[in-house]
Write an enzyme that holds these catalytic residues in place. Structure first.
Site, mmCIF file in Angstrom:
data_model
loop_
_atom_site.group_PDB
_atom_site.id
_atom_site.type_symbol
_atom_site.label_atom_id
_atom_site.label_comp_id
_atom_site.label_asym_id
_atom_site.label_seq_id
_atom_site.Cartn_x
_atom_site.Cartn_y
_atom_site.Cartn_z
ATOM 1 N N SER A 79 -40.145 38.934 -31.357
ATOM 2 C CA SER A 79 -40.072 40.387 -31.608
ATOM 3 C C SER A 79 -40.460 41.224 -30.391
ATOM 4 O O SER A 79 -40.690 42.434 -30.518
ATOM 5 C CB SER A 79 -40.974 40.743 -32.790
ATOM 6 O OG SER A 79 -42.315 40.427 -32.465
ATOM 7 N N TYR A 140 -34.451 40.662 -25.202
ATOM 8 C CA TYR A 140 -34.770 40.795 -26.631
ATOM 9 C C TYR A 140 -33.800 41.779 -27.303
ATOM 10 O O TYR A 140 -33.214 41.479 -28.357
ATOM 11 C CB TYR A 140 -36.225 41.249 -26.746
ATOM 12 C CG TYR A 140 -36.624 41.858 -28.049
ATOM 13 C CD1 TYR A 140 -36.588 41.132 -29.235
ATOM 14 C CD2 TYR A 140 -37.068 43.190 -28.108
ATOM 15 C CE1 TYR A 140 -36.978 41.706 -30.437
ATOM 16 C CE2 TYR A 140 -37.456 43.759 -29.305
ATOM 17 C CZ TYR A 140 -37.410 43.021 -30.463
ATOM 18 O OH TYR A 140 -37.788 43.593 -31.653
#
Ligand code: 15L
Length: 271
Positions: A79, A140
């Site tokens: 995350s 990400y």
């Protein structure tokens, strides 16, 4: 959110993560059985819970996760920014395994935890909606854009409905000036996940996840059918946040300039 369970069995991946730990007890009353999964410790099973640890890179383990499940809330994966290999395994290979498992087991709906970092390179003086092309600020963010695109294909080909949540900043209270725009209270996140699971026709949707903040960078006009009505706001925290930061932030500083904030400078890039 509901007094009687709406679902037979739901799957929550990433249940041991920062958001997962908070959603897990809130989701228990939504279903008769809540299957929770992570690679980190899940603790003891509460009544109605099934603990099923799994690595997202393990196709067979992810297949088993989806057996007998009506819908999935997929928070699993990395995350934050990280090196390419772990991002590839958990967020790219992992999300593919999840959609393949969902297809084979007839799962009809997935709530996919995407991120505001899919569009982190838009400036803070721009307002964007779900049709704005991705401008990821990190590997990400790229991996989350991949998940959004993959889920689009699984909707068009296989009819699996997905609501992609471009989650802002989920913290107990806003922590800096950027979060005046990006803050999403945990209660509003719960409302968003509930609306995404229960709206009759979700299709393939992208929703920006922020509370009812006065400072807005994101326009959810294309997700009105989800029926998400945030009820909290970062505004009551403004005076406190402004007092803690200089009156004039340097608008040329990329961290101030772009919506992704400090993510625009994070990265595994060396040499
Ligand atoms: C995210 O996507 C991250 O998961 C979280 O750690 C925060 O950094 C958040 O974005 C944010 O933009 O504040």
């Amino acid at each position: 959110m509901t007094s009687s369970p709406r679902f037979d069995r739901l799957l929550l991946t990433g249940a041991a993560g920062g958001i997962g730990r908070q959603l897990r007890p809130r989701m228990r009353s939504w279903c008769h059985a809540l299957r929770v999964s992570d690679i980190a410790g899940l603790g003891d099973a509460a009544p109605g819970e099934e603990l099923q640890p799994a690595r997202l890179e393990d196709a067979a383990a992810v297949q088993a996760l989806c057996a007998g499940v009506q819908a999935v809330v997929h928070l699993g994966g990395i995350s934050v920014e990280a090196a390419w290999q772990p991002i590839l395994e958990a967020n790219i290979v992992g999300v593919y395994h999840l959609y393949e498992a969902a297809r084979r087991h007839g799962v009809r709906r997935i709530v996919f935890a995407s991120s505001n970092h899919v569009t982190g390179f838009y400036r803070q003086d721009e307002t964007i909606d779900a049709l704005a092309p991705p401008r990821p600020d990190t590997l990400y963010g790229v991996s989350k854009a991949f998940g959004e695109t993959l889920s689009r294909m699984y909707f068009d080909r296989h009819g699996i409905q997905t609501v992609c949540l471009r989650i802002g900043s989920v913290t107990p209270k806003p922590e800096n000036r950027r979060m005046l725009a990006t803050w999403l209270s945990i209660d509003d996140l719960e409302r968003l996940v509930w609306a995404s699971l229960t709206t009759p026709v979700a299709g393939h949707s992208i929703v920006f996840g922020c509370s009812d903040n006065t400072v807005r960078w994101w326009d959810n006009r294309h997700a009105a059918h989800i029926g998400f009505r945030p009820q909290d706001s970062s505004e009551p925290f403004r005076a406190e946040l402004e007092a803690a930061e200089p009156a004039w932030l340097d608008a040329a500083d990329p961290v101030v300039r772009y919506q992704g904030g400090r993510f625009v400078e994070l990265g595994p890039f060396e040499g």
